[in-house]
Design an enzyme around this catalytic site. Structure first.
Site, mmCIF file in Angstrom:
data_model
loop_
_atom_site.group_PDB
_atom_site.id
_atom_site.type_symbol
_atom_site.label_atom_id
_atom_site.label_comp_id
_atom_site.label_asym_id
_atom_site.label_seq_id
_atom_site.Cartn_x
_atom_site.Cartn_y
_atom_site.Cartn_z
ATOM 1 N N ASP A 195 0.869 -1.179 0.000
ATOM 2 C CA ASP A 195 0.000 0.000 0.000
ATOM 3 C C ASP A 195 0.907 1.232 0.000
ATOM 4 O O ASP A 195 1.578 1.512 0.989
ATOM 5 C CB ASP A 195 -0.911 -0.029 1.235
ATOM 6 C CG ASP A 195 -1.942 1.096 1.238
ATOM 7 O OD1 ASP A 195 -1.657 2.163 0.661
ATOM 8 O OD2 ASP A 195 -3.025 0.909 1.838
ATOM 9 N N LYS B 161 -6.353 10.123 -1.422
ATOM 10 C CA LYS B 161 -5.409 10.877 -0.599
ATOM 11 C C LYS B 161 -4.496 11.726 -1.497
ATOM 12 O O LYS B 161 -4.967 12.618 -2.159
ATOM 13 C CB LYS B 161 -4.644 9.919 0.310
ATOM 14 C CG LYS B 161 -5.537 8.851 0.991
ATOM 15 C CD LYS B 161 -6.494 9.444 2.004
ATOM 16 C CE LYS B 161 -7.525 8.458 2.543
ATOM 17 N NZ LYS B 161 -7.040 7.190 3.023
HETATM 18 C C1 LIG Z 1 -7.522 5.929 3.185
HETATM 19 C C2 LIG Z 1 -6.652 4.727 3.063
HETATM 20 C C3 LIG Z 1 -7.146 3.534 2.504
HETATM 21 C C4 LIG Z 1 -8.596 3.361 2.079
HETATM 22 O O1 LIG Z 1 -8.994 4.214 1.042
HETATM 23 P P1 LIG Z 1 -10.532 4.647 0.844
HETATM 24 O O2 LIG Z 1 -10.522 5.398 -0.446
HETATM 25 O O3 LIG Z 1 -10.924 5.462 2.028
HETATM 26 O O4 LIG Z 1 -11.337 3.386 0.767
HETATM 27 C C5 LIG Z 1 -6.268 2.472 2.377
HETATM 28 N N1 LIG Z 1 -4.988 2.552 2.789
HETATM 29 C C6 LIG Z 1 -4.487 3.681 3.340
HETATM 30 C C7 LIG Z 1 -3.061 3.710 3.774
HETATM 31 C C8 LIG Z 1 -5.294 4.808 3.486
HETATM 32 O O5 LIG Z 1 -4.785 5.918 4.051
#
Ligand SMILES: *Cc1c(COP(=O)(O)O)cnc(C)c1O
Length: 378
Positions: free
Chosen positions: A177, A202
């Site tokens: 991730d 993000k």
């Molecule tokens: C926000 C986030 C997610 C999930 O994303 P969404 O678009 O809210 O479903 C997954 N991994 C990390 C590290 C995040 O900050």
């Protein structure tokens, strides 16, 4: 792509997936809202699009861009980061086993424990910063190691290359991730990961105005085919407008990440010296226990940090109550600075220290951010 041999990140961010529109000459891609596309008299689809759940020009543009930025062979865009994570996990089979980090995004942890485990996936958590602990968690059924580096909310790092070597030696896939670091800082595929995950919600979109996710693949292999099948048959896809808006954000990613990193380092250095602060977690600080790994693996330390205020939850909530430039809100990666008392968002089973505040440092002037925190701590 316009131009030849343009391979550097800033250039890819501007041009990949953004060809001049062949019918109008538009410099920015039009938004294709049409759900369906014309067939030729012979029944074929010579322009390559059939129906927008299966593929859409704006989604394809976003996927082209993200694959280029991460140095991957292909990408699949989803309606959220969580939908992207779920598709990767469900590309496995019931009975398969996954190892995930002890400290990770609480939504992915919930997905693993409350959705994937009942479906039949075996799930273990390990300190992915400790290679021995990670290796000990692997079983004969392990098919995937999940990394999140830096981790949420403690900013712990995992050595992507070392974990990739271990995973390869055991025939296990590695997914990373990369939401927090972004390809402007680290490129997991180049370090040996097989898959990269993004909550494009993000930093990639970068303006707190669109939800989205993506998986980027090192190869167009069977995992890619399975995730593509889940994406196109289940349809958890971004709308054309969401894809377009995300791609607009991506254009400035490399420059925004420099600003986020510069500001976060200023804020981290200020907090580290403050008497009311017990600890600052930020990979850009020399005091971070994995600072050397950060310097090796990350081109930029990023815009996320967490701070432990002396006096526990009450003291931390008191600081968050007083800020004026920072906004008290969850999420991260936008141009505006956010502050969040993490344990109360994560709920009763949270392992996060009660005095911890998570900061998403935005692109305001750093002096204003420091002054805001100084007053709130004062
Ligand atoms: C926000 C986030 C997610 C999930 O994303 P969404 O678009 O809210 O479903 C997954 N991994 C990390 C590290 C995040 O900050």
């Amino acid at each position: 792509m316009k131009g030849r041999g343009a391979k550097r990140l800033e250039t890819l961010a501007v041009h990949a997936g953004n060809p001049i529109d062949p019918t109008t000459g538009a410099v920015t891609q039009p938004i294709h809202l049409s759900t369906t596309f014309e067939r030729d008299a012979d029944g074929s689809y010579p322009r390559g699009y059939i129906y927008t759940r299966t593929d859409n020009p704006n989604r394809r543009a976003l996927e082209t861009s993200l694959a280029a930025l991460e140095g991957g062979a292909a990408a699949a865009a989803f309606a959220s980061g969580s939908a992207a994570s779920a598709a990767v996990l469900r590309s496995l089979k019931p009975g398969d086993h996954v190892v995930a980090p002890l400290d990770m995004y609480h939504g992915t942890r919930k997905l693993l424990l409350e959705v994937m485990a009942p479906w039949g996936l075996g799930v273990s958590f390990a300190d992915t910063g400790d290679l021995g602990a990670l290796e000990a968690a692997l079983t004969a059924q392990t098919r995937l190691v999940w990394l999140e580096t830096p981790s949420n909310p403690l900013l712990q790092l995992a050595d992507i290359q070392a974990v990739a070597d271990l995973a390869k030696s055991r025939g296990v896939l590695l997914a990373c991730d990369n939401t927090w670091a972004t390809p402007a800082s680290q490129r997991p595929l180049a370090l040996g990961a097989d898959l990269v995950l993004h909550a494009t919600t993000k930093y990639l979109s970068g303006h707190s105005d669109v939800l989205g996710g993506a998986v980027v693949f090192a190869r167009e292999d069977t995992v890619f085919e399975r995730v593509r099948l889940l994406q196109t048959t289940e349809g958890a896809v971004p709308s054309p407008f969401d894809a377009w808006l995300t791609l607009r954000g991506v254009r400035t990613l490399p420059y925004r990440m420099r600003g986020h990193s510069e500001n976060a380092l200023r804020v981290a250095r200020f907090l580290e010296r403050h008497p009311r602060v017990a600890a600052v977690h930020y990979p850009g600080l020399e005091s971070h226990p994995q600072h050397a790994l950060a310097a090796r693996q990350m081109a930029l330390p990023g815009g996320m940090l967490s701070v432990e205020v002396r006096g526990g939850a009450e003291a931390a909530m008191g600081v968050a109550a007083k800020v004026r430039v920072f906004t008290r809100a969850t999420s991260l990666g936008g141009v505006e600075s956010l502050i969040e008392h993490r344990a109360s968002v994560e709920g009763p089973d949270s392992k996060t220290p009660p005095g911890l505040l998570r900061l998403s440092v935005g692109l305001e002037h750093p002096d204003d951010l420091v002054a805001d925190l100084e007053e709130a701590l004062g």
